[in-house]
Design an enzyme around this catalytic site. Structure first.
Site, mmCIF file in Angstrom:
data_model
loop_
_atom_site.group_PDB
_atom_site.id
_atom_site.type_symbol
_atom_site.label_atom_id
_atom_site.label_comp_id
_atom_site.label_asym_id
_atom_site.label_seq_id
_atom_site.Cartn_x
_atom_site.Cartn_y
_atom_site.Cartn_z
ATOM 1 N N HIS A 376 0.827 -1.199 0.000
ATOM 2 C CA HIS A 376 0.000 0.000 0.000
ATOM 3 C C HIS A 376 0.861 1.248 0.000
ATOM 4 O O HIS A 376 1.798 1.367 0.793
ATOM 5 C CB HIS A 376 -0.910 0.016 1.245
ATOM 6 C CG HIS A 376 -1.906 1.134 1.222
ATOM 7 N ND1 HIS A 376 -2.103 1.997 2.264
ATOM 8 C CD2 HIS A 376 -2.759 1.542 0.232
ATOM 9 C CE1 HIS A 376 -3.046 2.872 1.943
ATOM 10 N NE2 HIS A 376 -3.462 2.607 0.725
ATOM 11 N N GLU A 465 -10.200 2.867 -8.258
ATOM 12 C CA GLU A 465 -11.394 3.301 -7.548
ATOM 13 C C GLU A 465 -12.108 4.254 -8.514
ATOM 14 O O GLU A 465 -12.687 3.792 -9.486
ATOM 15 C CB GLU A 465 -11.005 3.943 -6.220
ATOM 16 C CG GLU A 465 -12.187 4.090 -5.288
ATOM 17 C CD GLU A 465 -11.795 4.721 -3.972
ATOM 18 O OE1 GLU A 465 -12.383 4.323 -2.983
ATOM 19 O OE2 GLU A 465 -10.933 5.620 -3.940
ATOM 20 N N GLU A 471 -16.683 1.846 0.911
ATOM 21 C CA GLU A 471 -16.158 2.500 2.117
ATOM 22 C C GLU A 471 -17.106 3.607 2.615
ATOM 23 O O GLU A 471 -17.150 3.889 3.813
ATOM 24 C CB GLU A 471 -14.759 3.067 1.856
ATOM 25 C CG GLU A 471 -14.736 4.161 0.809
ATOM 26 C CD GLU A 471 -13.323 4.624 0.447
ATOM 27 O OE1 GLU A 471 -12.366 3.891 0.709
ATOM 28 O OE2 GLU A 471 -13.205 5.728 -0.110
#
Ligand code: NOJ
Length: 670
Positions: A376, A465, A471
């Site tokens: 990440h 995304e 989320e």
């Protein structure tokens, strides 16, 4: 594929200064595009079944270096080509894509003092039209500063459009889609989806966005948009040097909404794969130390709730290994998260881990368990800080066997001043994809510039995304995504390519913000694994919420890479059913989802092989299921299905159904 008929047919027409319209049609003759000069200005128009879809609309740019701000041109010559050529994707919704189009290239010369040259290249497919601008190398035009694009899209009448705003809510397309008349909109993003009076469905977007600014659409008349390029902070839209080409401007034309979803127009307009070896690129299913942060159970930064610890990561790796997941994403492992990270991106180090995260120990453990750590890189929008560390950051991950990295850019701007979807952003994201490829690393890009099909050229760009993902159902002040959101996405956002939406909620009983929750039933969560395409698909819930849950078997079984995709039925914002055949297999998976309205759908299976019987495992809502009152009620049923079967399935309010189909005698690969 080898014995497929391949045609490449070319013709050159020499014209001197003519106003005669030039036209080509799609291979099936249903779609037409015409080019003409009106008072020296280039125009185009589009028809479907001989009826206008786009009325004559202007083409061109306002360029600083050109003599006239509105350019007048003459036609020098034109060429016509035909292509019918299948090609194969290393991964995707279809293994084989057919590039079947007719092409018209119009060579123009400016009539002002500069005599600058411009080519306009049109391609017509059975599923729509596209065109791009090509500036040849020329003496009078070298460096180019584009001040504006003049491309218009003029519709015959006011009509419905599904759209999201540009930059006003956020910089990365994380808005709920609205449905309005064109006349009620202002500036909108692409892909923008339209419904015509004649019942056609259209989508305006772009393909192959390379070293250019993204196109948005500014309403310039009741039923007209003009391309509005996203600017640099100094107002310039694009810096270029001849020779160069613009991205393709695309218009999908579909007779039913599902045909938008299966269109391959955007992919066909990207360059073929630039990576020699793609054997290391593999679709995967993953879990992550991620939802826990969004639910505030863990923190990204250091402290007693720090999520990215060696111990927790090893637990997740163990769970992944036992349940058929290929990867574990870990966020918050590196220095820079303490404090206000989305405002202080320059503090991120991409090589120094926090003391309680032992990269070497974790990755050795992952190898033993046949699972990969997924890296990440959150940048907080500090793109230059990231670029300065890019080689070292990817080299480190590569050394430890990490072959996929999720990137992130949470900030209104990149480097404090530039839009994510400006030429500045486009250049940055490309640099990341290319550098990652050098280190055999796949990218899942959050807060991206919109997808335009680049995964064809760089298949290590797996997913992005660039949409309102799940989320929002943890913490959004508006209560989370509406049930209609996910039945709108397939016909809008998904036309820009794979989406790391992160379905998989099993536990609806959490409270980060009063009234905000995942607004679906459990069966709809399963169906989203089929409906929302991503070759890296995350099961987003905490592992403990999957334990002893019979419905979890669907997530274990479902594939992430497809031989082909069929949309059997769907209406934008209401419902959709998608069926996909697993690649290298006879297994099929089906997902059906609805908005807040319960409905009974008749599912058909005519996509299955004739003469085969399949065992279907059906995960569906019960009569009591309801996204508000009873999201977890689910029933699992087995039955035999053939190509001729028809079954009625009840989808509850905010509900869905997920089906695995295995030919008799076969098993799901684990
Ligand atoms: C926003 C991303 O969409 C989300 O997935 C991630 O957890 C946070 N940024 C932190 O990087």
């Amino acid at each position: 594929m080898k014995n497929r008929f391949v045609t490449i047919f070319s013709m050159v027409i020499l014209l001197s200064c003519t106003n005669k319209p030039l036209q080509i049609s799609s291979p099936d003759q249903t779609v037409g595009i015409g080019f003409s000069l009106v008072d020296g200005q280039p125009k185009y128009a589009v028809t479907k079944n001989n009826k206008p879809v786009i009325e004559p609309s202007s083409l061109g740019f306002k360029i600083l270096q050109q003599t006239n701000q509105i350019n007048r041109y003459k036609v020098l010559s034109s060429e016509i080509h035909s292509v019918d050529k299948p090609w194969e994707q290393p991964w995707g919704e279809f293994r084989v894509v057919n590039d079947n189009h007719n092409e018209l290239i119009v060579h123009l010369m400016e009539t002002g003092a500069n005599k600058s040259l411009l080519d306009i290249q049109f391609r017509v497919f059975n599923d729509g039209v596209s065109f791009r601008y090509s500036f040849p190398e020329q003496n009078t035009l070298d460096s180019v500063i584009i001040l504006d694009e003049l491309t218009q899209f003029t519709f015959p009448e006011d009509q419905n459009v599904w759209w999201i705003p540009v930059h006003s809510e956020n910089s990365y397309y994380e808005s709920l889609y609205r449905k309005n008349r064109i006349s009620e909109t202002d500036t909108i993003n692409t892909p923008a989806t339209f419904e015509t009076k004649d019942g056609l469905f259209l989508s305006i977007h772009e393909a192959n966005l390379t070293d250019f600014a993204s196109m948005t659409l500014r309403k310039t008349d009741t039923c007209q948009y003009t391309s509005e390029l996203v600017p640099w902070s100094n107002g310039v839209k694009v810096y270029a040097k001849t020779p160069f080409v613009s991205p393709w401007r695309t218009l999908i034309i579909a007779e039913k909404p599902g045909d938008l979803v299966t269109s391959t127009l955007m992919l066909n307009l990207n360059d073929s794969c630039k990576l020699e070896d793609v054997s290391w690129i593999q679709p995967s299913k993953y879990i992550g130390i991620w939802w826990g942060m969004h639910l505030e159970k863990y923190t990204w930064g250091q402290g007693s709730k720090h999520g990215a610890t060696t111990e927790l990561t090893k637990n997740y790796i163990g769970f992944a290994s036992e349940n058929g997941f290929n990867g574990v994403l870990v966020e918050g492992w590196n220095e820079g998260w303490d404090g206000d990270w989305s405002k202080e991106g320059n503090k991120f180090s991409f090589t120094k881990s926090y003391p309680d995260f032992d990269l070497e120990e974790i990755t050795s453990y992952a190898v033993m368990k046949n699972v990969r750590l997924i890296g990440h890189h959150e940048t907080g929008g500090a793109a230059t800080n990231y670029e300065n560390q890019l080689e070292d950051a990817f080299a480190l991950y590569h050394k430890y066997g990490v072959n996929a990295v999720k990137t992130g850019y949470v900030n209104k701007y990149l480097d404090g001043t530039e839009w994510h979807d400006s030429q500045y952003g486009v250049r940055h994201y490309r640099k990341v994809i290319e550098t990652a490829a050098k280190y055999h690393i796949m990218i899942d890009n959050h807060e991206p510039v919109k997808g335009t099909g680049l995964q064809r050229t760089y298949p290590n760009l797996m997913t992005q995304e660039g949409g309102r993902g799940q989320e929002y159902d943890a913490w959004s002040s508006d209560g989370g995504n509406l049930p209609s959101h996910t039945v709108t996405l397939p016909f809008t956002r998904m036309l820009a390519g794979p989406f790391d939406f992160t379905p998989g909620t099993f536990n609806f009983n959490y409270s980060v913000r009063e009234g905000t929750r995942v607004n679906t039933t459990l069966a709809k969560q399963l169906a989203l694994f089929v409906v929302i395409y991503s070759p890296q698909q995350m099961a987003s819930d905490l592992p403990e919420n999957y334990v002893n849950q019979p419905a979890f078997q669907f997530i274990r079984d479902v594939a992430v890479d497809w031989e082909k995709t069929v949309v059997t039925d769907g209406q934008i914002g209401q419902y959709i059913t998608v069926a996909r055949q697993q690649r290298n297999s006879d297994n099929w998976f089906v997902g059906s989802i609805t908005n807040e309205n319960p409905r009974t759908l008749t599912l058909i299976f005519d996509f299955l092989d004739a003469g085969k019987t399949y065992e279907a495992i059906i995960y569906k809502d019960t009569d009591e299921s309801d996204w508000k009152k009873n999201p977890t009620a689910i029933t699992i049923e087995k039955m035999k299905i053939t190509k001729d079967s028809k079954i009625n399935i009840y989808l509850a309010s905010g509900g869905g159904a997920a089906i695995s189909l295995i030919p008799d005698g076969h098993k799901f690969p684990q």
